[in-house]
Design a protein around this motif. Structure first.
Motif, PDB file in Angstrom:
ATOM      1  N   ILE A   1       0.823  -1.207   0.000  1.00  0.00           N
ATOM      2  CA  ILE A   1       0.000   0.000   0.000  1.00  0.00           C
ATOM      3  C   ILE A   1       0.857   1.258   0.000  1.00  0.00           C
ATOM      4  CG2 ILE A   1      -1.873  -1.185   1.206  1.00  0.00           C
ATOM      5  CD1 ILE A   1      -1.014   0.382   3.754  1.00  0.00           C
ATOM      6  N   SER A   2       2.152   1.060  -0.222  1.00  0.00           N
ATOM      7  CA  SER A   2       3.104   2.177  -0.075  1.00  0.00           C
ATOM      8  C   SER A   2       2.847   3.312  -1.064  1.00  0.00           C
ATOM      9  CB  SER A   2       4.541   1.660  -0.230  1.00  0.00           C
ATOM     10  OG  SER A   2       4.720   1.066  -1.509  1.00  0.00           O
ATOM     11  N   GLN A   3       2.300   2.998  -2.231  1.00  0.00           N
ATOM     12  CA  GLN A   3       2.093   4.024  -3.251  1.00  0.00           C
ATOM     13  C   GLN A   3       0.676   4.610  -3.252  1.00  0.00           C
ATOM     14  OE1 GLN A   3       4.842   5.041  -4.963  1.00  0.00           O
ATOM     15  NE2 GLN A   3       5.803   3.562  -3.582  1.00  0.00           N
ATOM     16  N   LEU A   4      -0.165   4.132  -2.329  1.00  0.00           N
ATOM     17  CA  LEU A   4      -1.536   4.622  -2.271  1.00  0.00           C
ATOM     18  C   LEU A   4      -1.640   5.838  -1.368  1.00  0.00           C
ATOM     19  CD1 LEU A   4      -3.487   1.247  -1.864  1.00  0.00           C
ATOM     20  CD2 LEU A   4      -2.976   2.482  -3.974  1.00  0.00           C
ATOM     21  N   ARG A   5      -2.449   6.807  -1.787  1.00  0.00           N
ATOM     22  CA  ARG A   5      -2.675   7.984  -0.947  1.00  0.00           C
ATOM     23  C   ARG A   5      -3.821   7.657   0.009  1.00  0.00           C
ATOM     24  NH1 ARG A   5      -5.860  12.076  -0.002  1.00  0.00           N
ATOM     25  NH2 ARG A   5      -7.379  11.453  -1.587  1.00  0.00           N
ATOM     26  N   THR A   6      -3.466   7.209   1.175  1.00  0.00           N
ATOM     27  CA  THR A   6      -4.472   6.775   2.134  1.00  0.00           C
ATOM     28  C   THR A   6      -4.520   7.735   3.320  1.00  0.00           C
ATOM     29  OG1 THR A   6      -2.805   5.297   3.101  1.00  0.00           O
ATOM     30  CG2 THR A   6      -4.366   4.332   1.562  1.00  0.00           C
ATOM     31  N   ASP A   7      -5.727   8.144   3.675  1.00  0.00           N
ATOM     32  CA  ASP A   7      -5.919   9.009   4.834  1.00  0.00           C
ATOM     33  C   ASP A   7      -6.339   8.201   6.063  1.00  0.00           C
ATOM     34  OD1 ASP A   7      -5.574  11.643   3.491  1.00  0.00           O
ATOM     35  OD2 ASP A   7      -7.345  11.012   2.378  1.00  0.00           O
ATOM     36  N   TRP A   8      -7.156   7.176   5.815  1.00  0.00           N
ATOM     37  CA  TRP A   8      -7.699   6.355   6.889  1.00  0.00           C
ATOM     38  C   TRP A   8      -7.546   4.885   6.528  1.00  0.00           C
ATOM     39  CZ3 TRP A   8      -9.840   9.406  10.815  1.00  0.00           C
ATOM     40  CH2 TRP A   8     -10.213  10.691  10.458  1.00  0.00           C
ATOM     41  N   ILE A   9      -7.308   4.043   7.539  1.00  0.00           N
ATOM     42  CA  ILE A   9      -7.193   2.596   7.312  1.00  0.00           C
ATOM     43  C   ILE A   9      -8.070   1.852   8.304  1.00  0.00           C
ATOM     44  CG2 ILE A   9      -5.657   0.586   7.434  1.00  0.00           C
ATOM     45  CD1 ILE A   9      -3.396   2.328   6.415  1.00  0.00           C
ATOM     46  N   VAL A  10      -8.853   0.911   7.783  1.00  0.00           N
ATOM     47  CA  VAL A  10      -9.597  -0.030   8.616  1.00  0.00           C
ATOM     48  C   VAL A  10      -9.042  -1.411   8.300  1.00  0.00           C
ATOM     49  CG1 VAL A  10     -11.834  -1.034   9.190  1.00  0.00           C
ATOM     50  CG2 VAL A  10     -11.667   1.399   8.605  1.00  0.00           C
ATOM     51  N   HIS A  11      -8.356  -1.994   9.266  1.00  0.00           N
ATOM     52  CA  HIS A  11      -7.714  -3.299   9.060  1.00  0.00           C
ATOM     53  C   HIS A  11      -8.617  -4.404   9.609  1.00  0.00           C
ATOM     54  CE1 HIS A  11      -5.031  -6.587   8.934  1.00  0.00           C
ATOM     55  NE2 HIS A  11      -4.473  -6.438  10.119  1.00  0.00           N
ATOM     56  N   GLY A  12      -9.334  -5.044   8.678  1.00  0.00           N
ATOM     57  CA  GLY A  12     -10.278  -6.072   9.091  1.00  0.00           C
ATOM     58  C   GLY A  12      -9.967  -7.457   8.575  1.00  0.00           C
ATOM     59  N   ALA A  13      -8.874  -7.614   7.816  1.00  0.00           N
ATOM     60  CA  ALA A  13      -8.537  -8.928   7.273  1.00  0.00           C
ATOM     61  C   ALA A  13      -8.184  -9.889   8.401  1.00  0.00           C
ATOM     62  CB  ALA A  13      -7.363  -8.806   6.301  1.00  0.00           C
ATOM     63  N   SER A  14      -8.857 -11.027   8.440  1.00  0.00           N
ATOM     64  CA  SER A  14      -8.644 -11.964   9.537  1.00  0.00           C
ATOM     65  C   SER A  14      -9.262 -13.308   9.205  1.00  0.00           C
ATOM     66  CB  SER A  14      -9.289 -11.419  10.822  1.00  0.00           C
ATOM     67  OG  SER A  14      -9.164 -12.330  11.890  1.00  0.00           O
ATOM     68  N   VAL A  15      -8.704 -14.354   9.789  1.00  0.00           N
ATOM     69  CA  VAL A  15      -9.369 -15.659   9.776  1.00  0.00           C
ATOM     70  C   VAL A  15     -10.490 -15.580  10.801  1.00  0.00           C
ATOM     71  CG1 VAL A  15      -9.117 -18.126  10.221  1.00  0.00           C
ATOM     72  CG2 VAL A  15      -7.256 -16.861   9.120  1.00  0.00           C
ATOM     73  N   THR A  16     -11.703 -16.020  10.436  1.00  0.00           N
ATOM     74  CA  THR A  16     -12.834 -15.899  11.359  1.00  0.00           C
ATOM     75  C   THR A  16     -13.525 -17.226  11.652  1.00  0.00           C
ATOM     76  OG1 THR A  16     -14.332 -15.390   9.515  1.00  0.00           O
ATOM     77  CG2 THR A  16     -13.315 -13.525  10.660  1.00  0.00           C
ATOM     78  N   ASP A  17     -13.138 -18.282  10.966  1.00  0.00           N
ATOM     79  CA  ASP A  17     -13.813 -19.567  11.137  1.00  0.00           C
ATOM     80  C   ASP A  17     -13.117 -20.412  12.203  1.00  0.00           C
ATOM     81  OD1 ASP A  17     -15.739 -21.680  10.187  1.00  0.00           O
ATOM     82  OD2 ASP A  17     -13.852 -22.687   9.751  1.00  0.00           O
ATOM     83  N   SER A  18     -13.853 -20.835  13.223  1.00  0.00           N
ATOM     84  CA  SER A  18     -13.257 -21.567  14.350  1.00  0.00           C
ATOM     85  C   SER A  18     -12.571 -22.852  13.924  1.00  0.00           C
ATOM     86  CB  SER A  18     -14.346 -21.887  15.395  1.00  0.00           C
ATOM     87  OG  SER A  18     -14.803 -20.715  16.011  1.00  0.00           O
ATOM     88  N   ARG A  19     -13.123 -23.531  12.945  1.00  0.00           N
ATOM     89  CA  ARG A  19     -12.499 -24.785  12.506  1.00  0.00           C
ATOM     90  C   ARG A  19     -11.134 -24.524  11.880  1.00  0.00           C
ATOM     91  NH1 ARG A  19     -16.423 -28.904   9.628  1.00  0.00           N
ATOM     92  NH2 ARG A  19     -17.436 -28.500  11.642  1.00  0.00           N
ATOM     93  N   THR A  20     -11.011 -23.397  11.199  1.00  0.00           N
ATOM     94  CA  THR A  20      -9.718 -23.040  10.603  1.00  0.00           C
ATOM     95  C   THR A  20      -8.684 -22.767  11.685  1.00  0.00           C
ATOM     96  OG1 THR A  20     -10.884 -22.079   8.715  1.00  0.00           O
ATOM     97  CG2 THR A  20      -8.559 -21.517   8.957  1.00  0.00           C
ATOM     98  N   PHE A  21      -9.111 -22.217  12.831  1.00  0.00           N
ATOM     99  CA  PHE A  21      -8.175 -21.993  13.935  1.00  0.00           C
ATOM    100  C   PHE A  21      -7.499 -23.302  14.334  1.00  0.00           C
ATOM    101  CE2 PHE A  21     -11.411 -18.678  15.739  1.00  0.00           C
ATOM    102  CZ  PHE A  21     -11.202 -17.869  14.634  1.00  0.00           C
ATOM    103  N   ILE A  22      -8.260 -24.400  14.241  1.00  0.00           N
ATOM    104  CA  ILE A  22      -7.759 -25.723  14.626  1.00  0.00           C
ATOM    105  C   ILE A  22      -6.967 -26.370  13.499  1.00  0.00           C
ATOM    106  CG2 ILE A  22      -8.437 -28.062  15.314  1.00  0.00           C
ATOM    107  CD1 ILE A  22      -8.952 -26.069  17.499  1.00  0.00           C
TER     108      ILE A  22
END
Length: 353
Positions: A91-112
């Protein structure tokens, strides 16, 4: 006919006070095709279109096909896709003012089943973003975390009211802890980059969040309950359902995220939860059956010998206290029964597509 999800997005976009801080700026969202990421992106675009607000949304995700499906009716000059894994996203070349970082594993079975990947996404992805923010003139950065960072509270009778200052026990040798410990480390990275590099990053600790927009095949407990209603099948619990936690409707959560992003203090964490929507899993199952009597379903207990192998978290009994966020002007609005009504209606609409 307008669908239930679109109603939520239109309602969000009508709340000018939530979106004014982001006018004439750019917002980068990781995990943009996820439940909250997509609703947030669509709300920003809708608000910007209606008000000529000049908001650019960078929607970061891995899957081009899913991007096309999720944002089919929203693609315009305001929405710019950025494809790649969050651990290597540039994202180094993007002109970003605000960031919402929501990328995540969310499935419990995947945790295992994929604990290493779960940790790498939480820790590596967060550090990759933070490193690229050094020296940037960001207005705000919010990292989405989870109630699971609190762990369990032993020796406590009843339901514990949990503030941001509380911390419970997490078994570091449990593979299931890949998610909770990964989120804890991600939070510490945020606090560290805020302290050392003055990056205006804050943390939003989300409780279980659901509503219109949950995919029909979602494996989380609320989606399982909704499918039981739609398909007329009994709700089968593999545990005693003793876990008590707070819930929050998707649009309430999105307002909370925007509030933390624009008004939260650097290096601080904020609970996002509806304290009035707190229930045990068993009580919630019975409640759903009562809410939809026409489905003719009941709660059936089929206790698993080793629930941990199925991805279930250790039993917890907590109510997240959102007082710190409420002091910034936010308050949850949608009660638990209405959450389920809108969830079921949204999943029914999704099933028909």
């Amino acid at each position: 006919m307008t669908g239930i999800l679109e109603e939520d997005i239109q309602d969000l976009a009508s709340r000018k006070n939530c979106f004014e801080p982001f006018e004439n700026s750019s917002v980068l969202i990781t995990g943009a095709t996820g439940l909250l990421g997509s609703i947030l992106a669509k709300s920003l675009i809708t608000y910007s279109r209606k008000n000529g607000a000049g908001i650019t949304v960078y929607a970061c995700c891995r899957d081009r096909e899913k991007y096309e499906r999720v944002f089919g009716g929203y693609q315009c000059e305001l929405l710019k896709p950025v494809f790649g894994d969050v651990g290597h996203l540039d994202i180094s070349q993007l002109r970003t003012d605000w960031i919402v970082h929501g990328a995540s594993v969310t499935d419990s079975r995947t945790f295992i089943e994929k604990p290493v990947e779960t940790i790498e996404t939480a820790v590596g992805g967060t550090q990759n973003l933070l490193r690229q923010c050094i020296g940037k003139k960001l207005k705000g950065f919010v990292c989405l975390s989870s109630l699971e960072v609190y762990g369990t509270f032993s020796g406590f009778d009843g339901v514990k009211n949990v503030t941001e200052a509380d911390g419970g026990y997490i078994d570091t040798m449990s593979v299931r802890s890949s998610y909770s410990e990964g989120k804890r480390m991600a939070e510490t990275l945020c606090a560290s980059y805020a302290a050392e590099y003055s990056i205006p990053v804050k943390v939003a600790r989300l409780c279980q969040t659901f509503g219109a927009g949950v995919e029909y095949g979602d494996r989380r407990v609320f989606a399982q309950f909704a499918r039981s209603v739609i398909e007329g099948k009994d709700i089968v619990l593999r545990t005693k359902g003793g876990t008590v936690r707070s819930y929050c409707y998707t649009s309430d959560a999105v307002r909370g995220i925007l509030t933390v992003l624009s008004k939260g203090s650097m290096g601080e964490a904020y609970n996002i939860a509806n304290p009035d929507a707190t229930a045990s899993i068993a009580d919630m199952a019975h409640r759903v059956c009562a809410l939809f009597p026409e489905s003719g379903i009941n709660v059936v207990f089929d206790i698993a010998e080793d629930a941990g192998r199925l991805g279930y978290n250790p039993e917890v009994r907590m109510r997240l206290d959102p007082g710190k966020l409420e002091s910034l002007g936010w308050k949850a609005e949608v009660p638990l029964d209405e959450m389920f009504r809108r969830l079921v209606e949204g999943m029914r609409e999704m099933q028909k597509k």
